[in-house]
Motif scaffolding. Structure first.
Motif, PDB file in Angstrom:
ATOM      1  N   MET A  12      -3.325   2.495   0.119  1.00 42.71           N
ATOM      2  CA  MET A  12      -2.516   2.088   1.177  1.00 42.71           C
ATOM      3  C   MET A  12      -1.990   3.318   2.156  1.00 42.71           C
ATOM      4  O   MET A  12      -1.966   4.361   1.852  1.00 42.71           O
ATOM      5  CB  MET A  12      -0.856   1.544   0.719  1.00 42.71           C
ATOM      6  N   GLU A  75      -0.874  -9.376   1.681  1.00 41.80           N
ATOM      7  CA  GLU A  75      -0.138  -8.134   1.638  1.00 41.80           C
ATOM      8  C   GLU A  75      -0.462  -7.333   0.649  1.00 41.80           C
ATOM      9  O   GLU A  75      -0.982  -7.928  -0.562  1.00 41.80           O
ATOM     10  CB  GLU A  75       1.548  -8.732   1.604  1.00 41.80           C
ATOM     11  N   ALA A  76      -0.229  -6.059   0.474  1.00 41.01           N
ATOM     12  CA  ALA A  76      -0.843  -4.994  -0.219  1.00 41.01           C
ATOM     13  C   ALA A  76       0.030  -5.149  -1.693  1.00 41.01           C
ATOM     14  O   ALA A  76      -0.445  -4.412  -2.692  1.00 41.01           O
ATOM     15  CB  ALA A  76      -1.205  -3.825   0.157  1.00 41.01           C
ATOM     16  N   GLU A  91       8.502  -4.627   6.029  1.00 43.43           N
ATOM     17  CA  GLU A  91       7.882  -5.863   5.545  1.00 43.43           C
ATOM     18  C   GLU A  91       8.441  -6.768   5.057  1.00 43.43           C
ATOM     19  O   GLU A  91       8.507  -8.030   5.543  1.00 43.43           O
ATOM     20  CB  GLU A  91       6.766  -5.299   4.322  1.00 43.43           C
ATOM     21  N   THR A 294      -5.141  -5.091  -2.108  1.00 42.16           N
ATOM     22  CA  THR A 294      -4.956  -3.792  -1.155  1.00 42.16           C
ATOM     23  C   THR A 294      -6.184  -3.429  -0.351  1.00 42.16           C
ATOM     24  O   THR A 294      -7.504  -4.269  -0.525  1.00 42.16           O
ATOM     25  CB  THR A 294      -4.949  -2.508  -2.364  1.00 42.16           C
ATOM     26  N   ASN A 295      -6.423  -2.440   0.296  1.00 43.23           N
ATOM     27  CA  ASN A 295      -7.541  -1.996   1.115  1.00 43.23           C
ATOM     28  C   ASN A 295      -8.477  -1.412   0.209  1.00 43.23           C
ATOM     29  O   ASN A 295      -8.113  -0.894  -0.972  1.00 43.23           O
ATOM     30  CB  ASN A 295      -7.166  -1.072   2.119  1.00 43.23           C
ATOM     31  N   THR A 314      -1.720  -9.861   8.255  1.00 41.38           N
ATOM     32  CA  THR A 314      -0.787  -8.871   7.474  1.00 41.38           C
ATOM     33  C   THR A 314       0.376  -8.206   8.230  1.00 41.38           C
ATOM     34  O   THR A 314      -0.058  -8.092   9.508  1.00 41.38           O
ATOM     35  CB  THR A 314      -1.878  -7.829   6.724  1.00 41.38           C
ATOM     36  N   GLN A 317       0.244  -3.559   6.657  1.00 48.94           N
ATOM     37  CA  GLN A 317      -0.957  -3.042   6.281  1.00 48.94           C
ATOM     38  C   GLN A 317      -1.922  -2.571   7.344  1.00 48.94           C
ATOM     39  O   GLN A 317      -2.770  -3.324   7.831  1.00 48.94           O
ATOM     40  CB  GLN A 317      -1.486  -3.447   5.170  1.00 48.94           C
ATOM     41  N   GLN A 564      -4.831  -2.922  13.150  1.00 51.37           N
ATOM     42  CA  GLN A 564      -5.050  -4.115  12.226  1.00 51.37           C
ATOM     43  C   GLN A 564      -5.608  -5.198  12.987  1.00 51.37           C
ATOM     44  O   GLN A 564      -5.228  -5.639  14.017  1.00 51.37           O
ATOM     45  CB  GLN A 564      -4.125  -4.273  11.254  1.00 51.37           C
TER      46      GLN A 564
END
Length: 590
Positions: A12, A75-76, A91, A294-295, A314, A317, A564
C-alpha cells in the motif's frame, strides 16, 4: 489529519492514507499524466466560502448523468469506523459522504474540480459574532434521519456532546477543545448520565438554530464544522460503541450490510431530500464495497475493468509503481485517470530528544536520498519531492527551500560529511526505524546506504506495521529517524504546524513525533492563532514553517499525489482534494 492505520499494509502507498485536505493540480478530475510530470504549484484559491445560493440544494446537474445501476469500490483494507464521531482518516471520510452530513461541507464541480465550502445541514457556512468567539448556524428544512424522524438543533448538540465520551477517541477534537479547552473531558464526560452542556457552551434557542460559544476567536470555524463528527445523532438510536457498526443515515444512502474487512453495501435512503443537499446526488441504486484487495491486484483490476470492475473505483489507493508506468504509457487510460495533489506531506522525522545537535540534523537532511525514495514510492506520479513542511494544497503555500535541498535531490554526502566534521560528530550513530513491509524494506535500505556514505553509522530496526505508529509515538522511543506524514484538516497552516510542532503537545500518541520544542516557536504559534485575517495568518504559518525547518526537526520528502484509474463504466467521478480521496457524490453508471 492522522495517517490511516492500514497505511503500512504490504504494497500500500502510505501517503495516500493520511487522515486530514487539497489543491488542484489541473482542471477537472481527469488530468491525464500531468501529475506524473509536473512540479508542485499552488492553486488553493478554489477553496473559499460559498454563498447562501451555493448552499441551496439540489446539487448542480452533472453532464451525461443517469440513474440506476450499482457502483463498486475496491479498497485495500477494512473500514474500522463508521460512527461519524470516530471518523478522521480520509478513506472513512469519503465513505461517510454517502450516509452522513455535517453542518458544512465541500461542494465539488466534477467537470472543473472547483471546490468551495457551503452549508450542508446548515443554510450557510455560519455567522460569527463576539469577534469570532460565537458562531451560529441555522438548519435547513425537511432534514430527516433514515427512520423519518426530523433532525433538529438538539440532535446536532447531542452529536457534539457525545464526542466528550471516553470511547470517542478517534475523531477530530477541534470543536470540543474550542468549546471547553484542551482538557475538555475533565469538565464534561458526555450526555449518557443525563447531563447536557450549558447554553453558555452550546445553545439551541429553537429547533433550527445551534449556537457554539468558543473560549477564543476561531475564524476558520466554518471549516471545522465540515469535519465528519460535527453532525446530527438521534439520541434514542445512539448505541454508543455499537454505533460504529451501523450508524443511522442522514445522507442519500443507508447501510444495508457490513461484514468487517470484507464488504459494505449501501442502498438508497428514501428519507433523504435532494432539495436540502447542495453537495450529493443519488444516481446509483446502491454502492458495494469490496474490502481487503491490495495492490497489485487492486490496480490491475481497475485497469482491466472486467465485469463489475467496469463500474468500480478506489477511494485512496494509489496505483503501484509497475502499473503506474503502464498507465502513463498508455493513452487509453487518459479519460479515466485521476492525477491530483493530496493534502499530505511525507517526512522522515528526527527524534530531537536523541539527536540534539542541529548540525547533525542538517547533515541528515543533506545526505538524505530524496530522489531515490521518491522513485521507490512510485515516482513523481505519487509525489513531488518536497522542500518544505506545508502542502501545495494549503493556502499561503510557497515553493520555498529553507535547507537548499533542490540543488541535489539525490543527496549531498560531501556536504553532510563536512557538517559532521565541523560538529565533531563523524561516525554519528543513527537508529532508523521502519515498518517491516515489502514497500519500506528497500526504502530503509536505500536510506541506510546513503547516510552511511555521508559519514553516519546507521542501524536499521524493523517494526511491526500494525503497531508502527504506537511505537514511534512514544515519548521515550529508542529511535533516531522514522518516516511519518501529516495532512491539513482543511487548507490552512493552523491544521499543520500546531498539531505537529508545538512542543507543549509532546506526549505519547501526539503527532509531534519529532519531540521538537522551541519556546520561540510556541510563542509564534500562539501569536498567529490570534490573527483574524485568514490571508495574513496563512502567510505567517508559511514563514514559521520555514523558520522551524531551518532547525531541521524533520526531513521533507514528498508532497503526496493521488494517481489511479477507475472503471470506464462510471461517470461523474471527481476528486476531493480537501480530504485527499475520490469524491463519490456525483458518481453515476453510464
Amino acid at each position: 489529519m492522522r495517517l490511516r492505520k492500514a497505511a503500512y499494509v504490504p504494497a500500500m502507498l502510505a501517503i495516500s492514507a493520511l487522515a486530514l485536505t487539497g489543491c488542484s493540480s489541473g482542471s477537472g478530475s481527469k488530468s491525464g499524466d500531468g501529475g506524473a510530470k509536473g512540479g508542485a504549484k499552488s492553486e488553493v484559491q478554489n477553496f473559499g466560502l460559498g454563498t447562501l445560493a451555493d448552499s441551496t440544494g439540489p446539487a448542480p446537474e452533472v453532464k451525461g448523468s443517469k440513474t440506476g445501476g450499482v457502483a463498486h469500490a475496491i479498497e485495500a483494507a477494512g473500514l474500522d469506523h463508521l460512527d461519524p464521531g470516530q471518523i478522521y482518516v480520509n478513506e472513512y471520510q469519503a465513505v461517510a459522504q454517502l450516509y452522513s452530513r455535517s453542518l458544512t461541507g465541500y461542494k465539488i464541480d466534477p467537470a472543473s474540480g472547483k471546490t468551495i465550502l457551503v452549508g450542508d445541514l446548515a443554510t450557510d457556512t455560519g455567522k460569527a459574532s463576539d469577534d469570532g468567539k460565537t458562531w451560529t448556524w441555522t438548519l435547513k428544512d425537511n432534514l430527516k434521519f433514515e427512520d423519518g424522524s426530523p433532525i433538529t438543533s438538539k440532535d446536532v448538540k447531542y452529536g457534539i456532546e457525545r464526542l466528550y465520551a471516553s470511547y470517542q477517541d478517534q475523531g477530530p477534537t477541534f470543536i470540543q477543545e474550542w468549546l471547553s479547552g484542551a482538557d475538555y473531558r475533565k469538565t464534561y464526560e458526555g450526555p449518557y448520565d443525563g447531563k447536557e452542556l450549558g447554553d453558555d457552551v452550546i445553545a439551541t434557542p429553537d429547533a433550527k438554530t445551534i449556537v457554539l460559544h468558543f473560549k477564543e476567536s476561531h475564524n476558520d470555524a466554518p471549516y471545522a464544522a465540515a469535519m465528519p463528527n460535527i453532525t446530527a445523532i438521534q439520541k434514542s438510536r445512539d448505541t454508543k460503541e455499537k454505533y460504529d457498526v451501523k450508524p443511522d443515515s442522514i445522507g442519500p444512502y443507508k447501510i444495508e450490510s457490513h461484514e468487517a474487512d470484507k464488504s459494505l453495501k449501501l442502498v438508497k435512503n428514501p428519507n433523504w431530500d435532494p432539495k436540502s443537499d447542495p453537495i450529493r446526488h443519488q444516481f446509483v441504486d446502491s454502492w458495494e464495497f469490496e474490502l481487503g484487495i491490495t495492490n497489485p491486484a487492486l490496480t490491475t483490476r481497475l485497469m482491466a475493468g472486467n465485469g463489475d470492475d467496469k463500474n468500480a473505483l478506489t477511494l485512496v489507493q494509489n496505483a503501484d509503481a509497475p502499473n503506474i508506468a503502464k498507465i502513463s504509457a498508455d493513452a487509453s487510460y487518459k479519460d479515466r485517470l485521476i492525477s491530483k495533489f493530496q493534502p499530505f506531506v511525507d517526512t522522515f522525522d528526527i527524534n530531537n530528544t536523541r539527536v540534539t545537535d542541529p548540525k547533525v540534523r542538517k547533515a541528515l537532511a543533506l545526505a538524505f536520498p530524496r530522489a531515490q525514495v521518491q522513485k521507490l514510492l512510485g515516482g513523481s506520479a505519487t509525489g513531488d519531492m518536497a522542500t518544505n513542511l506545508i502542502s501545495p494544497t494549503v493556502s499561503g503555500w510557497k515553493d520555498t527551500d529553507p535547507l537548499g535541498l533542490k540543488a541535489k535531490p539525490e543527496g549531498d554526502p560531501e556536504a553532510a560529511k563536512a557538517l559532521l566534521k565541523e560538529a565533531g560528530k563523524e561516525g554519528y550513530p543513527i537508529v532508523l526505524a521502519y515498518a517491516n513491509t515489502p514497500r519500506w524494506q528497500p526504502i530503509s535500505a536505500a536510506v541506510q546506504e546513503a547516510l552511511n556514505s555521508a559519514g553516519f553509522k546507521v542501524e536499521r530496526k524493523e517494526l511491526d506495521p500494525t503497531t508502527y505508529y504506537s511505537v514511534i509515538g512514544k515519548k521515550d522511543n529508542p529511535y533516531d529517524l522514522y518516516r511519518t506524514g501529516w495532512g491539513a484538516d482543511w487548507p490552512v497552516g493552523a491544521t499543520v504546524i500546531p498539531p505537529t510542532l508545538d512542543g507543549r503537545k509532546i506526549a505519547d500518541g501526539s503527532p509531534n513525533y519529532t519531540h521538537y520544542n522551541s519556546d520561540a516557536t510556541n510563542a509564534e504559534i500562539d501569536r498567529i492563532l490570534k490573527i483574524s485575517d485568514a490571508k495574513q495568518a496563512n502567510e505567517e504559518w508559511m514563514k514559521l514553517a520555514d523558520k522551524i525547518l531551518a532547525d531541521v526537526p524533520k526531513i521533507p520528502t514528498t508532497y503526496g499525489k493521488f494517481y489511479q484509474v477507475y472503471g470506464s463504466g462510471l461517470g461523474g467521478v471527481a476528486y476531493n482534494e480537501v480530504i485527499g480521496a475520490t469524491d463519490v457524490n456525483s458518481v453515476f453508471v453510464k
